[in-house]
Design an enzyme around this catalytic site. Structure first.
Site, mmCIF file in Angstrom:
data_model
loop_
_atom_site.group_PDB
_atom_site.id
_atom_site.type_symbol
_atom_site.label_atom_id
_atom_site.label_comp_id
_atom_site.label_asym_id
_atom_site.label_seq_id
_atom_site.Cartn_x
_atom_site.Cartn_y
_atom_site.Cartn_z
ATOM 1 N N HIS A 106 34.675 103.025 53.609
ATOM 2 C CA HIS A 106 35.338 102.710 54.872
ATOM 3 C C HIS A 106 36.811 102.423 54.577
ATOM 4 O O HIS A 106 37.167 101.926 53.523
ATOM 5 C CB HIS A 106 34.702 101.480 55.513
ATOM 6 C CG HIS A 106 33.367 101.741 56.129
ATOM 7 N ND1 HIS A 106 33.195 102.538 57.239
ATOM 8 C CD2 HIS A 106 32.129 101.307 55.773
ATOM 9 C CE1 HIS A 106 31.907 102.576 57.557
ATOM 10 N NE2 HIS A 106 31.241 101.853 56.678
ATOM 11 N N CYS A 117 30.615 107.115 55.514
ATOM 12 C CA CYS A 117 29.412 106.285 55.496
ATOM 13 C C CYS A 117 28.240 107.042 56.113
ATOM 14 O O CYS A 117 27.759 108.008 55.534
ATOM 15 C CB CYS A 117 29.673 104.950 56.195
ATOM 16 S SG CYS A 117 28.400 103.704 55.830
#
Length: 499
Positions: free
Chosen positions: A435, A332
């Site tokens: 994630h 991310c």
């Protein structure tokens, strides 16, 4: 409403863990059970099936209860992006960002409405609700407009169990002090006390239990022994150091770059179940050492944390590590940092529209920050050119950055809608918005085996994390059931007579 609320004498006393346990216990007893936390302040997020964002703890608790998580289990989520400001998320969507005073002045009534709406939904769709408070119910400076503890118990009209952490010391004072600072009506709502994180011979604490009950008039419903390696995802930032504090030496060492506003650190928790892997935080150049791999995790303030790395010289250490053939994964915001440039088009990250900064320069990408956030559960297959076998993977995305990736760069993941992420040097440097990429057992195993072989170690078999997690829920439920008066708690929850 049938249910109970767990409140604590302070943060990190074990509210989330015990809530998880009770969700599992009542699920095993045949009740359709929902967790609930009215307002969560956490950078650990969970994405619901419909692409909404709630606190990670409520997602975990829903999983323990065997139900699908929904925004009504955590209608308000505050995600700190600096020491002063937080993103304000109502029913899974970002609506504003504000400092503490602005939030209290402008969102109290809206918060009450959101909580009442959520309680009505849960009451209609579930048999019982296990509620979790936040911090302490007697933060005097905040109590007049609190949305997380006794006000919520009053709205739901449920009894309260107070949890105290004996491991940190001062347990008697914390219990008595908390109860004395409650109003008379609030004290009447407290129907039980749990002593958590006890070490040693519990029989030696019998006098302590008697004293607490005599002084407070509240039943001690149990003393929970300190539970090592419980394997349940953590929520509170205070538990960060505890979760990843591994002092023992193991064959493989993974360094996690410690960012000031680190988020979704549960991305790294699967490595705790690999018996030959040690996790270590890297906060400064002096702590860099010689890790076998480095992970740059997510953060709530990408540019500010990148500036932090540059200011202390960790950016140079990472560059030297990459140049020497080291293994690096950016997840991310860590993925964004590995790029060539970051541009805050909207000013959302820095407060300065069009502000730009050079990235670490290891991936040929540029990221622009706009206002709209992407929250979605994602699936795909590792790209055939990524250096990995075509393994199915799943995860979730929560980010505001839009990353431009050149067409001639090898993707990491192949999706129905296109490609995602980057894999360079046969997978030595990876960037992805996924994630929980390491929660995919087969991928994690292949990635680790490459490092093992590179280090002259033998490959290992897959550790089935999903099965492990279910076993841990059962073990946690057993641990709590054996040490608490569950007959008393069941009657509390169901509103039955104690006679």
């Amino acid at each position: 409403m049938k249910g109970v609320m767990l409140q604590g004498t302070s943060s990190d006393v074990g509210k989330s863990l015990i809530t998880t346990a009770l969700c599992r216990i009542f699920q095993e007893w045949g009740y359709k059970t929902a967790p609930f936390k009215s307002q969560n302040m956490s950078n650990n997020s969970y994405v619901t099936m419909d692409g909404k964002e709630i606190g990670r703890a409520q997602g975990v608790q829903a999983e323990a209860a065997g139900v699908e998580a929904t925004v009504f289990m955590n209608p308000i989520l505050l995600k700190p992006k600096s020491d002063q400001q937080s993103d304000i998320i109502f029913f899974g969507e970002s609506v504003d960002h504000a400092d503490g005073r602005e939030y209290r002045d402008n969102y109290y009534e809206k918060g009450l409405e959101a909580i009442e709406k959520s309680l009505a939904y849960l009451n209609q769709h579930f048999d019982i609700v296990i509620m979790e408070g936040a911090g302490s119910p007697v933060e005097i400076n905040l109590k007049s407009k609190e949305l997380v503890n006794m006000k919520v118990a009053e709205l739901a009209d449920v009894p309260v169990i107070l949890i105290a952490d004996i491991d940190r010391g001062g347990v008697f004072a914390s219990i008595v002090g908390t109860l004395q600072l409650l109003s008379e009506d609030e004290r009447k709502r407290v129907k039980g006390i749990i002593i958590n994180k006890f070490r040693g011979d519990i029989s030696l604490f019998e006098d302590g239990i008697q004293w607490i009950e005599e002084q407070t008039g509240v039943k001690v419903v149990g003393v929970l022994p300190y539970l090592q390696n419980h394997g349940i995802e953590s929520e509170d930032s205070l538990s960060l150091q505890t979760v990843f504090q591994q002092n023992d030496s193991k064959p493989l060492e993974i360094g996690i770059v410690r960012l000031p506003y680190v988020s979704n650190y549960t991305d790294m928790e699967p490595f705790l179940e690999e018996d030959d892997v040690r996790i270590r935080w890297i906060s400064s150049p002096a702590e860099f050492g010689n890790p076998d791999a480095i992970i740059l995790p997510g953060t709530r303030s990408t540019i500010q944390d990148l500036q932090h790395l540059q200011g202390i010289g960790l950016d140079r250490m990472i560059s030297e590590y990459a140049s020497s053939g080291g293994t690096i994964v950016g997840i991310c915001d860590g993925y964004q940092m590995l790029g060539e440039a970051l541009v805050d088009v909207s000013g959302l990250d820095t407060g300065k529209p069009t502000y730009s900064i050079k990235g670490l320069g290891h991936l040929p990408i540029t990221t622009e920050f706009h206002v709209k956030k992407k929250t979605i559960r994602s699936t795909g297959t590792l790209h055939p050119d990524s250096g990995f076998a075509p393994i199915p993977v799943e995860g979730y995305e929560i980010h505001v950055g839009v990353t431009q990736v050149p067409e001639n760069v090898t993707p990491l993941i192949l999706q129905a809608s296109g490609t995602e992420g980057i894999s360079l040097n046969n997978g030595s440097i990876i960037g992805t918005y996924f994630h929980h990429i390491f929660h995919n057992d087969v991928f994690r195993n292949e990635w680790l085996n490459r490092i093992r072989i590179k280090k002259g170690l033998s490959p290992k078999a897959v550790v089935p994390l999903a099965n492990y997690r279910m076993e841990k829920y059962k073990e946690l439920a057993t641990h709590v059931s054996e040490n608490l008066d569950m007959n008393y708690i069941r009657k509390l929850v169901l509103g039955e007579s104690m006679e």
